[in-house]
Write an enzyme that holds these catalytic residues in place. Sequence first.
Site, PDB file in Angstrom:
ATOM      1  N   CYS A   1       0.809  -6.143   1.678  1.00 32.90           N
ATOM      2  CA  CYS A   1       1.074  -5.698   0.308  1.00 32.90           C
ATOM      3  C   CYS A   1       2.187  -6.530  -0.329  1.00 32.90           C
ATOM      4  O   CYS A   1       1.943  -7.664  -0.722  1.00 32.90           O
ATOM      5  CB  CYS A   1       1.361  -4.209   0.288  1.00 32.90           C
TER       6      CYS A   1
ATOM      7  N   HIS B   1      -2.824  -1.770   2.985  1.00 34.34           N
ATOM      8  CA  HIS B   1      -1.990  -1.354   4.121  1.00 34.34           C
ATOM      9  C   HIS B   1      -2.868  -1.053   5.333  1.00 34.34           C
ATOM     10  O   HIS B   1      -3.247   0.105   5.549  1.00 34.34           O
ATOM     11  CB  HIS B   1      -1.194  -0.098   3.759  1.00 34.34           C
TER      12      HIS B   1
ATOM     13  N   GLU C   1      -2.085  -0.748   8.301  1.00 35.28           N
ATOM     14  CA  GLU C   1      -1.410   0.087   9.314  1.00 35.28           C
ATOM     15  C   GLU C   1      -1.843   1.547   9.236  1.00 35.28           C
ATOM     16  O   GLU C   1      -1.763   2.270  10.225  1.00 35.28           O
ATOM     17  CB  GLU C   1       0.121  -0.028   9.192  1.00 35.28           C
TER      18      GLU C   1
HETATM   19  N1  GLN Z   1       5.917  -3.335  -4.984  1.00 36.88           N
HETATM   20  C1  GLN Z   1       4.604  -3.878  -4.921  1.00 36.88           C
HETATM   21  C2  GLN Z   1       3.658  -3.255  -5.942  1.00 36.88           C
HETATM   22  O1  GLN Z   1       3.945  -2.228  -6.493  1.00 36.88           O
HETATM   23  C3  GLN Z   1       4.032  -3.767  -3.533  1.00 36.88           C
HETATM   24  C4  GLN Z   1       3.879  -2.350  -3.050  1.00 36.88           C
HETATM   25  C5  GLN Z   1       3.696  -2.235  -1.569  1.00 36.88           C
HETATM   26  O2  GLN Z   1       4.055  -3.114  -0.814  1.00 36.88           O
HETATM   27  N2  GLN Z   1       3.149  -1.142  -1.149  1.00 36.88           N
HETATM   28  O3  GLN Z   1       2.612  -3.766  -6.206  1.00 36.88           O
END
Ligand code: GLN
Length: 574
Positions: free
Chosen positions: A386, A512, A514
């Site tokens: 992400c 994600h 995970e």
């Molecule tokens: N801050 C980034 C976004 O809002 C990534 C978010 C994250 O890593 N879950 O897109």
Amino acid sequence: MKRKTHKRVKYIFVTGGVLSSLGKGIAAASIGSLLECSGLKITLMKLDPYINVDPGTMNPFQHGEVYVTDDGAEADLDLGHYERFTHARMRRANNVTAGRIYHDVIQKERRGDYLGSTVQVIPHITDEIKKHIREVRHGVDAVICEIGGTVGDIESLPFLEAIRQFRYEVRPKDVLYVHLTLVPYIRTAGEVKTKPTQHSVQKLREIGIQPDILLCRTEKLLSKSIKKKIALFCNVDVDSVITAMDVKSIYQVPLSLHKEGLCANILRKLGLPVREPNLEQWQDINLKIKKPEGEVDIAIVGKYIELKESYKSLSEALVHGGIGNNLQVNFHWVDAEDLEKENGTQKLEHCDGVLVPGGFGERGIEGKIEAVQFARERKVPFFGICLGMHCAVIEFARHVANLKKANSAEFSSTSPYLIIDLLPDQNMNGNKGGTMRLGEFPCQLRKNSKAFQAYGFREICERHRHRYEFNNQYRIQLEEAGIQFSGLSPNGNLVEIVEIENHPWFVAGQFHPEFKSSPMEPHPLFKAFIAAARTFRKSFPDKCQGRPMEEVIAAGEVAFKYPYVAGRPEGMED
Ligand code: GLN
């Protein structure tokens, strides 16, 4: 006339006493697993006494990780344990907070649903809680319901009252109360003390709940006489005083509780046929944890590294990646801000893989970008998740594609190249851009890619929690510079996975992974990342010639563990 028989759903309520962090979530998950291994279909739920409607807006420093379900709920991290330990899939309904309950009751009151009556904690709030508990029962034999907080907290009272009432609304035999307490070992006295448990159970009984089973968290196996004492004071049968021993790995808990006879005890008390659970999978997992064939060192470059709970699913997924390869994973938590200092990246030099996890906000971003650069240039296996994927493309844009000062709109409004941006026209989950993309989304993989190699199929579905996306304006330019967009949304509009060429393993995803990993089924990307780290580690033993690496480094024979070797062989697959 043929009578329709309804299967009776059983409810197991798990409460906690004495203090928090005793592992109530793991205990509930383990009960779920034991019952599942005995052939029951189960689900789990968590009732949280705080006023936030969901934990989405809570600071990870305080509350730990925000877990995301397939249907896009931002949930308590215990739901992650439930999914890792069992096959139950969690949804929004499986995590209910006091905030949600009050919110719903107040809305009903405004709508006039209560027909002019005075709206009160009992019965309106407690009824609403019971309604939520019943909501998750469909299609299962048993619901395991964990109550957040500790007995004695003012805020848990309506929840405890609701579960007390619950037994009288279904058959008493269909409800079981399990209470987790602490039996501390006092070194100076050389004995364990039962008083905190006695007080905690007293507190529970004051509000009308007599626990059926006590799980006593302790560092020493409880003797029969201690169990008898607890049984006497707490009004439970001695077989229901269960030692919940401290264990090295959370994945030992189901086995350790089974040894104490917990599963048979629960089944018997609920009037269900007692079957021996099939725990082969757990035995196999524990064997791999105890006797790994080797180890790898992984650097995790993040912001909340003081509080490991904020990366719970991530660290578990790395452990799973290790289990999948029969390796022990050594964690090196690196504060991203430290990498911004001079020679900061030295901290990464002893690692076999670099991982930049998800996150929010600007702090530490430049350090994370340096970590990416280090991994890319030194050809150390890299996994970006992400925000880690955002950092990966920003780094590549800046240093390879010559888009100097490239950045994400999250951190800069003045950058000439907003490689990562909000997609204003993107319709996500029915909301306009700017709101989070939450929950499960499909992704198609390019055949000739590391991602495809890992998953083994083209169509995948992964969970998201972010606002910003890759900016398609830069697709061609970055592709020409050597980025491979190996995973895209089915309509091709959203970039989901990027990889880079001429690197043994450099994969970063917008989602994600995970959240979908378990010890039984390690996530393919984590498994592949750890495999790449092992190959990387193996490719440098010649420098040491059997001597400990530290000695070689101290002798100044190599500047660091993994000097950059131009033209490192490619194709890290074993
Ligand atoms: N801050 C980034 C976004 O809002 C990534 C978010 C994250 O890593 N879950 O897109």
